[in-house]
Design an enzyme around this catalytic site. Structure first.
Site, PDB file in Angstrom:
ATOM      1  N   TYR A   1      12.139  41.376 -19.356  1.00 22.17           N
ATOM      2  CA  TYR A   1      12.278  41.808 -18.047  1.00 22.17           C
ATOM      3  C   TYR A   1      11.720  41.347 -16.308  1.00 22.17           C
ATOM      4  O   TYR A   1      10.632  40.721 -16.379  1.00 22.17           O
ATOM      5  CB  TYR A   1      11.399  42.987 -18.191  1.00 22.17           C
ATOM      6  CG  TYR A   1      11.237  44.282 -18.887  1.00 22.17           C
ATOM      7  CD1 TYR A   1      12.511  45.584 -17.985  1.00 22.17           C
ATOM      8  CD2 TYR A   1      12.088  44.690 -20.395  1.00 22.17           C
ATOM      9  CE1 TYR A   1      12.826  46.707 -18.404  1.00 22.17           C
ATOM     10  CE2 TYR A   1      12.427  44.990 -20.701  1.00 22.17           C
ATOM     11  CZ  TYR A   1      12.897  46.279 -20.090  1.00 22.17           C
ATOM     12  OH  TYR A   1      13.363  47.757 -20.665  1.00 22.17           O
TER      13      TYR A   1
ATOM     14  N   HIS B   1      19.426  57.683 -21.006  1.00 22.93           N
ATOM     15  CA  HIS B   1      19.059  56.205 -21.296  1.00 22.93           C
ATOM     16  C   HIS B   1      17.826  56.050 -22.781  1.00 22.93           C
ATOM     17  O   HIS B   1      16.638  56.939 -21.894  1.00 22.93           O
ATOM     18  CB  HIS B   1      18.898  55.112 -20.445  1.00 22.93           C
ATOM     19  CG  HIS B   1      18.107  54.374 -20.668  1.00 22.93           C
ATOM     20  ND1 HIS B   1      18.605  52.691 -20.840  1.00 22.93           N
ATOM     21  CD2 HIS B   1      16.906  53.970 -20.547  1.00 22.93           C
ATOM     22  CE1 HIS B   1      18.419  52.364 -20.826  1.00 22.93           C
ATOM     23  NE2 HIS B   1      17.206  52.430 -21.023  1.00 22.93           N
TER      24      HIS B   1
END
Length: 622
Positions: free
Chosen positions: A210, A391
């Protein structure tokens, strides 16, 4: 006079015959949507639909002189999938049939013919077939066309022999009932483009990364509106970029510089939590409705954002540099409303667990809006939701957001019962949904883990799980997220584990033998445990409350449409509503194939003509 009477009778019989059951079904405009179905761009699909009539029209063009087929299948197998097939014979005659797959290699014609041919041509090595069908027919062999992700099945042959060749069969996930097409929206003439991106970022050789950085929004002296965004992906790295999120930062935030792990050692790189733009695998560009936009340029608007890019480098490739990001389009032409994004779902951390070997496991995240005004520090207007983004990660199979008011279920705001991890896109609602302060919002996520032999925990990695729904709404407020999680200590006790804190509760899940009975027991325990609800603002203020998961009333399937040809078998007339298909004229299409008159009509016409001629001869009319 005899000729005139004869002509009128024939014309009357022809018009009467063609007015009964032979209307063309489909939308009232051009076919607006299109997609290639295969990686070699051999099969090109165009489509459009009429929501009121519940009819969809397809046009399939394939680079072949043989037969072509189009239908719908499911996630796991093509067996049982429906397939409408057609082609043009060497003598120019056409064939067309509504069929289904008995097995991977065999087609069988449906007893009920529910597709209506509108055009079938072969020209220059391409075969083009256009037909319409109802969203839901009464034929059990036909798959429904729904507002979920649809797995479109395309197939073709090299000649007119209807034989399935696995190399010529393709399945593509498509959101067919897309409400708004970008061509239908206004594009301001003074549009300016601005890129929010990383620059030559070296992707680590780890499975999951990330990467976060903080960037300024466009600097403008007066209020502007962002009206469109799209991913900016480097071609060779597309498969490594899992999602991109843009978070608005509160103007009081002290932000770090550079690029770092979003959720690593430096907590400053996880600051800013109000999503304003989101893209994930399979998504494309998104243009907001004409009356809403993201406001920039006023003292109340964010000046900086956090750009978060999730990379999945499962092959641990070295030396890969990336400059992906989000491109935004903005203009001084203002819209009526400033939009916001509200994040709902199960708070992402390891209290969220999913057992291995589960055919089905449901997780829930509760949002209670009763404290919105208190934490917003200003009155909160009714929220008007116009779009959404769903999601989960790889185990996700379905999601839904349900609204409750005064203890009663009001509606399902959005859902996808056929969720595909590889098709995550912002979608428009067919009608805007109003959320009032005090309403409860529940997110339900459906998972399957038959391919896993250990627990799956909530977390950032692709092999972890998430359960999130982003609601796009107006007018904007300061609430960034409202998410829930169950009391894991209570869950552990229900599973027979003695624990005293949340960490022990999470670890105790590894001690459970995950039989089908225990999987259902854990699902029930998670649903019945008290939920903690976390509400967060753009300025990182957090408020907690508690609540309980309400039941979700199932949504009944709508009525099915009667066949327009062939027969409807007795078992097809399901008790859950049977109605005749509503005929809708399709204008602007001149490729309609001629329809042969039914045999009964020909016999009646022939008999009527014989009777008329005999009568005329008996009366000696000239």
């Amino acid at each position: 006079m005899a000729c005139a009477l004869l002509f009128q009778l024939v014309l009357f019989l022809f018009l009467t015959t063609n007015s009964q059951g032979h209307h063309h079904l489909g939308p009232k405009s051009r076919l607006r949507y299109s997609r290639f179905l295969d990686p070699s761009n051999i099969m090109f699909l165009r489509w459009d639909f009429d929501l009121d009539a519940e009819v969809i029209t397809f046009e399939l063009q394939v680079r072949t002189a043989g037969w072509v087929g189009l239908g719908v299948t499911d996630r796991y197998t093509n067996v049982g999938g429906d397939l409408v097939v057609g082609g043009v014979l060497p003598d120019g005659n056409v064939y067309f049939s509504d069929q289904h797959l008995v097995d991977e290699d065999t087609l069988e014609e449906d007893g009920s013919q529910d597709a209506e041919l509108q055009g079938l041509t072969e020209d220059g090595g391409y075969t083009t077939m256009q037909f319409s069908r109802p969203f839901r027919s009464c034929d059990p062999h036909d798959k429904d066309i729904t507002s979920d992700t649809v797995r479109v099945l395309g197939a073709y042959g090299g000649d007119d022999t209807l034989k399935l060749d696995r190399e010529h069969i393709f399945v593509k996930s498509i959101f067919l009932l897309q409400i708004i097409h970008p061509d239908d929206l206004d594009v301001p003439e003074d549009t300016i483009i601005h890129d929010l991106e990383l620059t030559d970022f070296l992707i680590p050789e780890d499975d999951t990364t990330y990467a976060c950085t903080f960037l300024p929004l466009p600097i403008v002296s007066t209020k502007h509106h962002i009206h469109k965004f799209e991913p900016k992906l480097i071609h060779h790295n597309e498969t490594m970029v899992h999602h991109i999120l843009v978070y608005a930062c509160g103007n009081a935030s002290a932000l770090p510089t550079g690029v770092s792990d979003c959720y690593g050692a430096d907590p400053a790189f996880s600051l800013c939590s109000q999503v304003i733009v989101g893209w994930a695998v399979g998504g494309t560009s998104y243009q907001f409705p004409d009356d809403v936009g993201i406001s920039i340029g006023t003292p109340l608007d964010p000046q900086w954002i956090r750009l978060e890019i999730h990379y999945s480098n499962f092959h641990n490739l070295p030396g890969i540099y990336d400059s992906s990001g989000i491109r935004v389009y903005y203009s001084a032409q203002l819209r009526k409303y400033d939009m916001g994004v509200l994040q709902l779902g199960f708070f992402t951390f390891p209290i969220h667990f999913i057992p291995p070997g589960a055919q089905s496991f449901l997780s829930y995240g509760l949002c209670k809006t009763e404290k919105f005004e208190e934490i917003n520090r200003a009155p909160v207007a009714d929220i008007q939701v116009y779009g959404y983004l769903l999601h989960t990660h790889l185990a996700g199979r379905a999601l839904k957001a349900v609204q409750y008011r005064n203890g009663s279920q009001l509606r399902t705001i959005c859902k996808d019962d056929a969720y595909d991890f590889n098709l995550q896109e912002t979608r428009d609602l067919p009608a805007r949904v109003e959320i009032k302060p005090g309403d409860e919002l529940l997110v339900e996520c459906h998972y399957q883990t038959l391919d896993r032999d250990s627990l799956t925990f909530g977390g950032p990695s692709t092999i972890n799980e998430m359960c999130l729904i982003f609601l796009f709404y107006y007018p904007r407020n300061n609430i960034s997220s409202c998410m829930g999680y169950p009391d894991i200590i209570s869950v552990a006790h229900e599973m027979g584990e003695e624990v005293s804190d949340s960490m022990e509760g999470m670890m105790a899940m590894n001690n459970v033998e995950w039989t089908p009975e225990n999987i259902k027991k854990a699902e029930k325990a998670c649903k019945e445990a008290q939920q903690t609800v976390l509400i967060k603002t753009i300025d990182e203020l957090v408020e907690n409350t508690t609540g309980w998961i309400p039941d979700i009333a199932p949504t009944p399937r709508g009525p099915c449409a009667e066949s327009t040809g062939g027969k409807v078998e007795p078992q097809d007339k399901t008790p859950a509503g049977f109605r005749a298909a509503a005929p809708v004229a399709l204008s602007g299409i001149n490729t309609t194939a001629p329809r042969a008159l039914p045999l009964a009509t020909l016999l009646i016409t022939q008999g009527a003509l014989s009777w008329l001629l005999a009568t005329l001869q008996a009366r000696n009319w000239p």
